[in-house]
Design a protein around this motif. Structure first.
Motif, PDB file in Angstrom:
ATOM      1  N   MET A 202       0.797  -1.018   0.274  1.00 26.80           N
ATOM      2  CA  MET A 202      -0.223  -0.275  -0.035  1.00 26.80           C
ATOM      3  C   MET A 202       0.745   1.423  -0.385  1.00 26.80           C
ATOM      4  O   MET A 202       0.246   2.448  -0.040  1.00 26.80           O
ATOM      5  CB  MET A 202      -0.645  -0.420   1.732  1.00 26.80           C
TER       6      MET A 202
ATOM      7  N   TRP B 288       3.587   1.127  -1.425  1.00 26.53           N
ATOM      8  CA  TRP B 288       4.570   1.427  -2.786  1.00 26.53           C
ATOM      9  C   TRP B 288       3.450   2.162  -3.852  1.00 26.53           C
ATOM     10  O   TRP B 288       3.225   3.372  -4.275  1.00 26.53           O
ATOM     11  CB  TRP B 288       4.839  -0.099  -3.796  1.00 26.53           C
ATOM     12  N   LEU B 289       1.936   2.023  -3.643  1.00 30.99           N
ATOM     13  CA  LEU B 289       0.479   1.915  -3.845  1.00 30.99           C
ATOM     14  C   LEU B 289       0.572   3.372  -4.117  1.00 30.99           C
ATOM     15  O   LEU B 289       0.345   4.182  -4.625  1.00 30.99           O
ATOM     16  CB  LEU B 289      -1.042   2.023  -3.476  1.00 30.99           C
ATOM     17  N   ARG B 290       0.624   4.064  -2.736  1.00 31.23           N
ATOM     18  CA  ARG B 290       0.864   5.463  -2.165  1.00 31.23           C
ATOM     19  C   ARG B 290       1.329   6.348  -2.747  1.00 31.23           C
ATOM     20  O   ARG B 290       1.711   7.695  -3.582  1.00 31.23           O
ATOM     21  CB  ARG B 290       0.916   6.171  -1.202  1.00 31.23           C
TER      22      ARG B 290
ATOM     23  N   LEU C 124       0.328  -8.844  -7.028  1.00 32.70           N
ATOM     24  CA  LEU C 124      -0.573  -8.235  -6.126  1.00 32.70           C
ATOM     25  C   LEU C 124      -2.300  -8.396  -6.533  1.00 32.70           C
ATOM     26  O   LEU C 124      -2.476  -8.362  -5.330  1.00 32.70           O
ATOM     27  CB  LEU C 124      -0.736  -6.873  -6.009  1.00 32.70           C
TER      28      LEU C 124
ATOM     29  N   SER D 245      -5.985  -9.067  -1.665  1.00 25.31           N
ATOM     30  CA  SER D 245      -6.582  -8.132  -2.861  1.00 25.31           C
ATOM     31  C   SER D 245      -7.717  -8.357  -3.136  1.00 25.31           C
ATOM     32  O   SER D 245      -7.821  -9.573  -3.691  1.00 25.31           O
ATOM     33  CB  SER D 245      -5.295  -7.236  -4.129  1.00 25.31           C
TER      34      SER D 245
ATOM     35  N   PRO E  80      -6.886  -4.557   6.937  1.00 25.18           N
ATOM     36  CA  PRO E  80      -7.143  -4.630   5.615  1.00 25.18           C
ATOM     37  C   PRO E  80      -6.556  -4.799   4.438  1.00 25.18           C
ATOM     38  O   PRO E  80      -5.550  -5.797   4.174  1.00 25.18           O
ATOM     39  CB  PRO E  80      -6.242  -2.606   5.667  1.00 25.18           C
TER      40      PRO E  80
ATOM     41  N   MET F 131      -5.992  -4.283  -0.752  1.00 20.12           N
ATOM     42  CA  MET F 131      -6.442  -3.316  -0.995  1.00 20.12           C
ATOM     43  C   MET F 131      -7.803  -3.921  -2.437  1.00 20.12           C
ATOM     44  O   MET F 131      -7.919  -5.359  -2.688  1.00 20.12           O
ATOM     45  CB  MET F 131      -5.256  -3.667  -2.081  1.00 20.12           C
TER      46      MET F 131
ATOM     47  N   PRO G 162      -6.969   1.657  -8.016  1.00 25.34           N
ATOM     48  CA  PRO G 162      -6.987   0.833  -7.170  1.00 25.34           C
ATOM     49  C   PRO G 162      -7.681   1.916  -5.462  1.00 25.34           C
ATOM     50  O   PRO G 162      -7.270   3.036  -4.999  1.00 25.34           O
ATOM     51  CB  PRO G 162      -5.327   1.209  -6.831  1.00 25.34           C
TER      52      PRO G 162
ATOM     53  N   PHE H 118      -7.285   1.754  -1.339  1.00 24.86           N
ATOM     54  CA  PHE H 118      -7.078   0.979  -0.210  1.00 24.86           C
ATOM     55  C   PHE H 118      -6.500   1.851   1.042  1.00 24.86           C
ATOM     56  O   PHE H 118      -6.645   2.865   0.480  1.00 24.86           O
ATOM     57  CB  PHE H 118      -5.946  -0.178  -0.744  1.00 24.86           C
ATOM     58  N   PRO H 119      -6.762   1.577   2.134  1.00 30.61           N
ATOM     59  CA  PRO H 119      -7.124   0.302   2.423  1.00 30.61           C
ATOM     60  C   PRO H 119      -8.652  -0.385   2.580  1.00 30.61           C
ATOM     61  O   PRO H 119     -10.148   0.921   2.718  1.00 30.61           O
ATOM     62  CB  PRO H 119      -6.782   0.208   4.083  1.00 30.61           C
TER      63      PRO H 119
END
Length: 287
Positions: free
Chosen positions: A1, A3-5, A32, A50, A99, A101, A113, A115-116
């Motif tokens: 998460m 990394w996604l941010r 993922l 996920s 949580p 994704m 995406p 998340f969470p």
């Protein structure tokens, strides 16, 4: 998460399928998402990591319309047999309150995406789980048990966190990240403009009820300074054509008179002429 941010910025908030499958963690590939299934439950983990919603063309309906309950919570269906290991992973995520994704398909191989997110109920009779998109939704009562105020609040959260972002990304992707009027290509300056407003019954958050517009032309469209005929031709309000001002008025608005919208390649993504006609009549009423 984390990394996604970093990866998903306002300029580029979507992520490709190959990025999700090729994600690297501690020097090894750690996907993922599952390559074939909608639920990712990695080997060695007790809970699902996920969930994924595959892209489908929405036509005149929102793609998630049948997946959101009256309580505003997403409903995500089990993967086949309720005893399948992926479904067991969903129930474990509920039991452990961990949580997940959620990757929502907005185009083939492209995902927005969320998340969470949290599983807040396992609805065995319907072979599904209820998913909260926001921390506040985790504490709301499910379905008819909750109050009317709670339901409206939850529905508003879902509209803000799901409907609006998905609508925006689907429309902007359909128009290849370009304003349909002036061809501006800066994504952060583009909006998904509703043809019929989303507060109205016919104002569904579907691509066919949207147009990718830069912020100036979106505002001008909403204020009926600009109108679009059912044949996709742009009209400028008569009093605006008569004004004399600076270059923005001349080149940004007046020169759009009788130009045609730049349309999506896919015919299914183009504005619905019936919705355009309904909106155009409102424009004519104030012209």
């Amino acid at each position: 998460m984390a990394w996604l941010r970093q990866r998903c910025t306002p300029e580029d908030p979507v992520v490709r399928r190959d990025e999700l499958l090729g994600f690297q963690f501690e020097g090894r590939t750690f996907p993922l998402i599952d390559n074939q299934l909608g639920i990712r439950k990695p080997q060695g983990m007790t809970a699902a990591l996920s969930i994924l919603t595959t892209y489908t063309s929405d036509g005149a309906r929102a793609p998630y319309e049948d997946a959101v309950g009256d309580d505003g919570l997403l409903r995500y269906k089990f993967q086949g047999n309720p005893r399948h290991y992926t479904n067991v992973g969903l129930r474990a995520a509920f039991d452990q309150r961990v949580p997940l994704m959620w990757f929502f398909g907005i185009k083939q191989g492209l995902y927005l995406p969320f998340f969470p997110v949290w599983i807040v109920a396992v609805e065995v009779a319907s072979s599904q789980v209820a998913v909260a998109l926001d921390e506040a939704q985790r504490h709301l009562l499910i379905d008819s048990v909750g109050s009317e105020i709670e339901r409206r609040y939850s529905q508003r959260i879902t509209k803000q966190r799901l409907h609006q972002p998905v609508f925006r990304q689907r429309v902007i992707q359909a128009y290849e990240s370009s304003c349909a009027m002036c061809h501006l290509r800066h994504r952060s300056l583009l909006d998904a403009a509703h043809i019929v407003p989303d507060r109205e019954t016919r104002g569904v958050p579907a691509v066919s009820n949207g147009v990718s517009l830069c912020k100036i032309h979106h505002a001008a469209y909403d204020e009926n300074i600009l109108g679009v005929r059912p044949d996709y031709v742009i009209e400028v309000r008569a009093d605006i054509l008569e004004e004399i001002d600076g270059p923005m008025l001349k080149h940004g608005l007046q020169e759009l008179q009788n130009l045609r919208l730049t349309l999506p390649r896919r015919r299914a993504d183009r504005p619905d002429p019936n919705l355009l006609e309904e909106r155009y009549e409102r424009f004519r009423a104030v012209s």
